[in-house]
Design an enzyme around this catalytic site. Structure first.
Site, PDB file in Angstrom:
ATOM      1  N   LYS A   1      76.361  28.837   3.714  1.00 52.81           N
ATOM      2  CA  LYS A   1      75.008  27.908   4.182  1.00 52.81           C
ATOM      3  C   LYS A   1      74.960  26.951   3.093  1.00 52.81           C
ATOM      4  CE  LYS A   1      73.994  28.946   8.210  1.00 52.81           C
ATOM      5  NZ  LYS A   1      74.683  28.053   9.456  1.00 52.81           N
TER       6      LYS A   1
ATOM      7  N   LEU B   1      76.889  29.244  23.712  1.00 47.69           N
ATOM      8  CA  LEU B   1      76.396  30.399  24.310  1.00 47.69           C
ATOM      9  C   LEU B   1      75.420  31.274  23.105  1.00 47.69           C
ATOM     10  CD1 LEU B   1      79.399  31.560  25.951  1.00 47.69           C
ATOM     11  CD2 LEU B   1      77.605  30.351  27.057  1.00 47.69           C
ATOM     12  N   GLY B   2      75.472  30.825  22.126  1.00 48.44           N
ATOM     13  CA  GLY B   2      74.654  31.574  21.127  1.00 48.44           C
ATOM     14  C   GLY B   2      72.971  31.407  21.309  1.00 48.44           C
TER      15      GLY B   2
ATOM     16  N   TYR C   1      76.980  34.727   3.916  1.00 48.76           N
ATOM     17  CA  TYR C   1      76.433  33.806   4.868  1.00 48.76           C
ATOM     18  C   TYR C   1      75.596  32.853   3.915  1.00 48.76           C
ATOM     19  CZ  TYR C   1      72.945  32.423   8.525  1.00 48.76           C
ATOM     20  OH  TYR C   1      72.204  31.698   9.546  1.00 48.76           O
TER      21      TYR C   1
ATOM     22  N   ILE D   1      83.450  29.934  22.282  1.00 46.48           N
ATOM     23  CA  ILE D   1      84.965  30.514  22.314  1.00 46.48           C
ATOM     24  C   ILE D   1      85.145  31.276  23.817  1.00 46.48           C
ATOM     25  CG2 ILE D   1      84.029  32.414  21.217  1.00 46.48           C
ATOM     26  CD1 ILE D   1      86.870  32.190  19.495  1.00 46.48           C
TER      27      ILE D   1
HETATM   28  N1  SER Z   1      68.533  34.431  11.565  1.00 44.24           N
HETATM   29  C1  SER Z   1      69.418  34.377  10.818  1.00 44.24           C
HETATM   30  C2  SER Z   1      69.931  35.615  10.270  1.00 44.24           C
HETATM   31  O1  SER Z   1      69.266  36.372  10.164  1.00 44.24           O
HETATM   32  C3  SER Z   1      69.039  33.617   9.489  1.00 44.24           C
HETATM   33  O2  SER Z   1      69.449  32.371   9.572  1.00 44.24           O
HETATM   34  O3  SER Z   1      71.110  35.843   9.860  1.00 44.24           O
END
Ligand code: SER
Length: 314
Positions: free
Chosen positions: A145, A10-11, A141, A35
């Site tokens: 990654k 759904l993202g 983040y 979810i």
């Molecule tokens: N579009 C993403 C973000 O801004 C980059 O991976 O978190």
């Protein structure tokens, strides 16, 4: 024939990816999961499973029952959301990825998951950032990654799982808006231009980041997954990008349609800080060389397409 399970369907990426995969491989051969229920989503009313990616048993059960051969794992929190709750980010982004990789290993699934320009950090060369370079990110983040890229490589080397991945730049689309990303301004700006003729950007003037239109991003996933494995020297993850711009450049492109469009700034220190640690522009030549990556939408073409689509939508 492929049978594909999509997590995080759904993202922003998952929604359009599911639609495209269904078009290519047939509706019954694609199982989107997320979810929550698909309410107000183009995926509503079609086969769909609720899946919390931190629940390994449930993930295996759904994949077994569907009898898939491919998993596209998209469920993850974006950069700004991760900074708000780093522990939750680790649990979802890393916990979900380990579960997905284990599922792929156990059920012998081909595997895709996206990395990001967020995997780079302040010590990374900022311009024309190479495929293989310094990756010492300073955000949760980014840590997720880079760890994810390494983990996917590990599953390939150690267990022979056919893992593949790209480092996506900011992705621009009109079907489903992103949430909690640093590059989200480049989506909001188009919606606000059409709706109100003005936009206050949370990313500052002169801040350059890589971007790509969603159609090109989806095509990149499909091309990489279809690529001949013997041609792939790298697997996780390929730099892909089409353009690098700052907010002023988007505004200029929008003014070809709305000459009065007004861009102001209301800079968010968190997201600005994240953006300043990312490259200005990355080098996608390895993706081009190894599996023929090709993106078609430049800034003006993307602007035209976005404005047209948003007008229709409203
Ligand atoms: N579009 C993403 C973000 O801004 C980059 O991976 O978190």
């Amino acid at each position: 024939m492929k049978r594909i399970i999509v997590t995080g369907a759904l993202g922003q990426i998952g929604t359009e990816l599911t639609l495209k995969l269904r078009e290519l491989y047939g509706e019954d051969n694609v199982l989107p999961t997320d979810i929550k229920e698909p309410v107000d989503s183009p995926l509503e009313g079609k086969p769909f499973e609720i899946l919390d990616v931190t629940d390994y048993e449930e993930m295996v059960r759904i994949c077994k029952e569907f009898n898939g051969d491919t998993m596209m794992h998209l469920a993850a929190l974006l950069s700004a959301t991760c900074e708000k709750d780093p522990q939750l980010a680790w649990n979802i982004n890393m916990g979900g990825l380990v579960n997905a990789l284990e599922t792929a290993r156990t059920l012998n699934l081909q595997f895709f998951t996206p990395s990001s320009i967020g995997s780079f950090g302040p010590s990374t060369p900022k311009d024309n950032t190479p495929q293989t370079t310094i990756q010492r990110p300073v955000t949760m983040y980014g840590v997720n990654k880079v760890s994810g890229e390494l983990l996917c490589n590990y599953y390939f080397e150690k267990f022979g799982v056919d893992t593949r991945g790209v480092r996506f730049p900011g992705l621009i689309s009109h079907v489903r808006e992103p949430g909690g990303g640093t590059t989200d301004y480049a989506v909001e700006i188009f919606f606000e231009a059409v709706k109100n003729g003005k936009y206050a950007s949370f990313i500052d003037k002169g801040t350059f980041m890589d971007m790509m239109y969603m159609d090109d991003a989806i095509q990149a996933i499909i091309d990489l997954m279809e690529a001949d494995a013997s041609k792939l020297e790298d697997r996780n993850a390929f730099n892909v990008t089409k353009m690098s711009f700052d907010p002023e450049m988007v505004a200029e492109s929008i003014r070809r349609h709305y000459p009065e469009f007004e861009l102001t700034y209301d800079v968010d220190p968190v997201r600005q800080g994240i953006a300043e640690n990312w490259p200005n522009s990355i080098d996608a030549s390895e993706a081009k060389r190894q599996w023929g990556f090709d993106a078609k939408f430049d800034l003006d073409k993307m602007t035209d397409t976005m404005i047209e689509a948003i007008k229709k939508k409203l």
